[in-house]
Design a protein around this motif. Structure first.
Motif, PDB file in Angstrom:
ATOM      1  N   VAL A 102       0.837  -1.202   0.000  1.00 22.52           N
ATOM      2  CA  VAL A 102       0.000   0.000   0.000  1.00 22.52           C
ATOM      3  C   VAL A 102       0.869   1.247   0.000  1.00 22.52           C
ATOM      4  O   VAL A 102       0.635   2.189  -0.756  1.00 22.52           O
ATOM      5  CB  VAL A 102      -0.973   0.015   1.201  1.00 22.52           C
ATOM      6  N   ARG A 103       1.897   1.242   0.817  1.00 20.99           N
ATOM      7  CA  ARG A 103       2.807   2.389   0.836  1.00 20.99           C
ATOM      8  C   ARG A 103       3.573   2.512  -0.478  1.00 20.99           C
ATOM      9  O   ARG A 103       3.804   3.610  -0.970  1.00 20.99           O
ATOM     10  CB  ARG A 103       3.753   2.277   2.025  1.00 20.99           C
ATOM     11  N   GLU A 104       3.937   1.384  -1.054  1.00 23.06           N
ATOM     12  CA  GLU A 104       4.619   1.415  -2.347  1.00 23.06           C
ATOM     13  C   GLU A 104       3.682   1.946  -3.437  1.00 23.06           C
ATOM     14  O   GLU A 104       4.096   2.692  -4.313  1.00 23.06           O
ATOM     15  CB  GLU A 104       5.122   0.020  -2.717  1.00 23.06           C
ATOM     16  N   ALA A 105       2.400   1.571  -3.373  1.00 17.33           N
ATOM     17  CA  ALA A 105       1.428   2.084  -4.339  1.00 17.33           C
ATOM     18  C   ALA A 105       1.283   3.594  -4.210  1.00 17.33           C
ATOM     19  O   ALA A 105       1.187   4.303  -5.215  1.00 17.33           O
ATOM     20  CB  ALA A 105       0.070   1.399  -4.131  1.00 17.33           C
ATOM     21  N   ALA A 106       1.291   4.104  -2.976  1.00 17.01           N
ATOM     22  CA  ALA A 106       1.214   5.546  -2.768  1.00 17.01           C
ATOM     23  C   ALA A 106       2.443   6.233  -3.359  1.00 17.01           C
ATOM     24  O   ALA A 106       2.333   7.279  -4.003  1.00 17.01           O
ATOM     25  CB  ALA A 106       1.088   5.859  -1.279  1.00 17.01           C
ATOM     26  N   ARG A 107       3.608   5.631  -3.168  1.00 18.34           N
ATOM     27  CA  ARG A 107       4.839   6.201  -3.739  1.00 18.34           C
ATOM     28  C   ARG A 107       4.836   6.128  -5.262  1.00 18.34           C
ATOM     29  O   ARG A 107       5.386   6.996  -5.935  1.00 18.34           O
ATOM     30  CB  ARG A 107       6.067   5.484  -3.189  1.00 18.34           C
ATOM     31  N   ALA A 108       4.211   5.102  -5.822  1.00 20.68           N
ATOM     32  CA  ALA A 108       4.199   4.911  -7.270  1.00 20.68           C
ATOM     33  C   ALA A 108       3.242   5.857  -7.988  1.00 20.68           C
ATOM     34  O   ALA A 108       3.360   6.051  -9.198  1.00 20.68           O
ATOM     35  CB  ALA A 108       3.827   3.465  -7.601  1.00 20.68           C
ATOM     36  N   CYS A 109       2.302   6.450  -7.252  1.00 21.34           N
ATOM     37  CA  CYS A 109       1.341   7.359  -7.874  1.00 21.34           C
ATOM     38  C   CYS A 109       2.078   8.587  -8.428  1.00 21.34           C
ATOM     39  O   CYS A 109       2.720   9.322  -7.667  1.00 21.34           O
ATOM     40  CB  CYS A 109       0.286   7.798  -6.861  1.00 21.34           C
ATOM     41  N   PRO A 110       1.989   8.827  -9.732  1.00 18.17           N
ATOM     42  CA  PRO A 110       2.751   9.921 -10.323  1.00 18.17           C
ATOM     43  C   PRO A 110       2.289  11.317  -9.921  1.00 18.17           C
ATOM     44  O   PRO A 110       3.027  12.284 -10.097  1.00 18.17           O
ATOM     45  CB  PRO A 110       2.588   9.708 -11.824  1.00 18.17           C
ATOM     46  N   VAL A 111       1.081  11.426  -9.367  1.00 12.56           N
ATOM     47  CA  VAL A 111       0.572  12.746  -8.978  1.00 12.56           C
ATOM     48  C   VAL A 111       0.317  12.862  -7.474  1.00 12.56           C
ATOM     49  O   VAL A 111      -0.220  13.866  -7.010  1.00 12.56           O
ATOM     50  CB  VAL A 111      -0.717  13.104  -9.766  1.00 12.56           C
ATOM     51  N   GLY A 112       0.683  11.851  -6.691  1.00 10.63           N
ATOM     52  CA  GLY A 112       0.530  11.913  -5.242  1.00 10.63           C
ATOM     53  C   GLY A 112      -0.910  11.948  -4.767  1.00 10.63           C
ATOM     54  O   GLY A 112      -1.216  12.613  -3.778  1.00 10.63           O
ATOM     55  N   ALA A 113      -1.794  11.235  -5.449  1.00  9.85           N
ATOM     56  CA  ALA A 113      -3.213  11.271  -5.106  1.00  9.85           C
ATOM     57  C   ALA A 113      -3.589  10.361  -3.935  1.00  9.85           C
ATOM     58  O   ALA A 113      -4.683  10.469  -3.407  1.00  9.85           O
ATOM     59  CB  ALA A 113      -4.057  10.885  -6.326  1.00  9.85           C
ATOM     60  N   ILE A 114      -2.682   9.490  -3.512  1.00 10.81           N
ATOM     61  CA  ILE A 114      -2.992   8.524  -2.462  1.00 10.81           C
ATOM     62  C   ILE A 114      -2.439   9.001  -1.127  1.00 10.81           C
ATOM     63  O   ILE A 114      -1.275   9.369  -1.020  1.00 10.81           O
ATOM     64  CB  ILE A 114      -2.405   7.146  -2.805  1.00 10.81           C
ATOM     65  N   THR A 115      -3.312   8.982  -0.114  1.00 12.97           N
ATOM     66  CA  THR A 115      -2.919   9.348   1.239  1.00 12.97           C
ATOM     67  C   THR A 115      -3.071   8.121   2.129  1.00 12.97           C
ATOM     68  O   THR A 115      -4.107   7.467   2.110  1.00 12.97           O
ATOM     69  CB  THR A 115      -3.796  10.487   1.788  1.00 12.97           C
ATOM     70  N   VAL A 116      -2.030   7.827   2.894  1.00 10.52           N
ATOM     71  CA  VAL A 116      -2.049   6.721   3.843  1.00 10.52           C
ATOM     72  C   VAL A 116      -1.858   7.319   5.231  1.00 10.52           C
ATOM     73  O   VAL A 116      -0.845   7.959   5.501  1.00 10.52           O
ATOM     74  CB  VAL A 116      -0.926   5.707   3.535  1.00 10.52           C
ATOM     75  N   THR A 117      -2.853   7.146   6.103  1.00  8.21           N
ATOM     76  CA  THR A 117      -2.793   7.681   7.462  1.00  8.21           C
ATOM     77  C   THR A 117      -2.734   6.511   8.434  1.00  8.21           C
ATOM     78  O   THR A 117      -3.620   5.656   8.432  1.00  8.21           O
ATOM     79  CB  THR A 117      -4.029   8.540   7.773  1.00  8.21           C
ATOM     80  N   GLU A 118      -1.680   6.471   9.237  1.00 10.08           N
ATOM     81  CA  GLU A 118      -1.540   5.396  10.225  1.00 10.08           C
ATOM     82  C   GLU A 118      -2.412   5.685  11.430  1.00 10.08           C
ATOM     83  O   GLU A 118      -2.763   6.831  11.698  1.00 10.08           O
ATOM     84  CB  GLU A 118      -0.077   5.267  10.634  1.00 10.08           C
TER      85      GLU A 118
END
Length: 73
Positions: free
Chosen positions: A49-65
């Motif tokens: 999930v964190r890798e998917a957030a990093r892979a997003c080319p526009v930073g659209a994914i937010t991961v909140t712990e």
């Protein structure tokens, strides 16, 4: 640990990198934009999930712990 996963639909361009990286968590809607699979919004996440957030080319994914730490890449 639990995390919350969100996609900013105003930022998403539908590149699909999240769905390719973590297909058990992300998919693409009928218009090609990314979305979190039902029931996966509050997930343990795992490293993909964190890798998917990093892979997003526009930073659209937010991961909140669960501790409130925000990771947006």
């Amino acid at each position: 640990m639990t995390i919350d996963i969100a996609i900013d639909k105003d930022v998403c361009i539908g590149a699909g990198q999240c769905a390719l990286t973590a297909p058990s968590v992300f998919t693409q809607d009928d218009d090609g934009f990314s979305e979190v699979l039902p029931g996966r919004e509050d997930d343990d996440g795992g490293p993909l999930v964190r890798e998917a957030a990093r892979a997003c080319p526009v930073g659209a994914i937010t991961v909140t712990e669960s501790g409130g730490h925000l990771s947006r890449t």
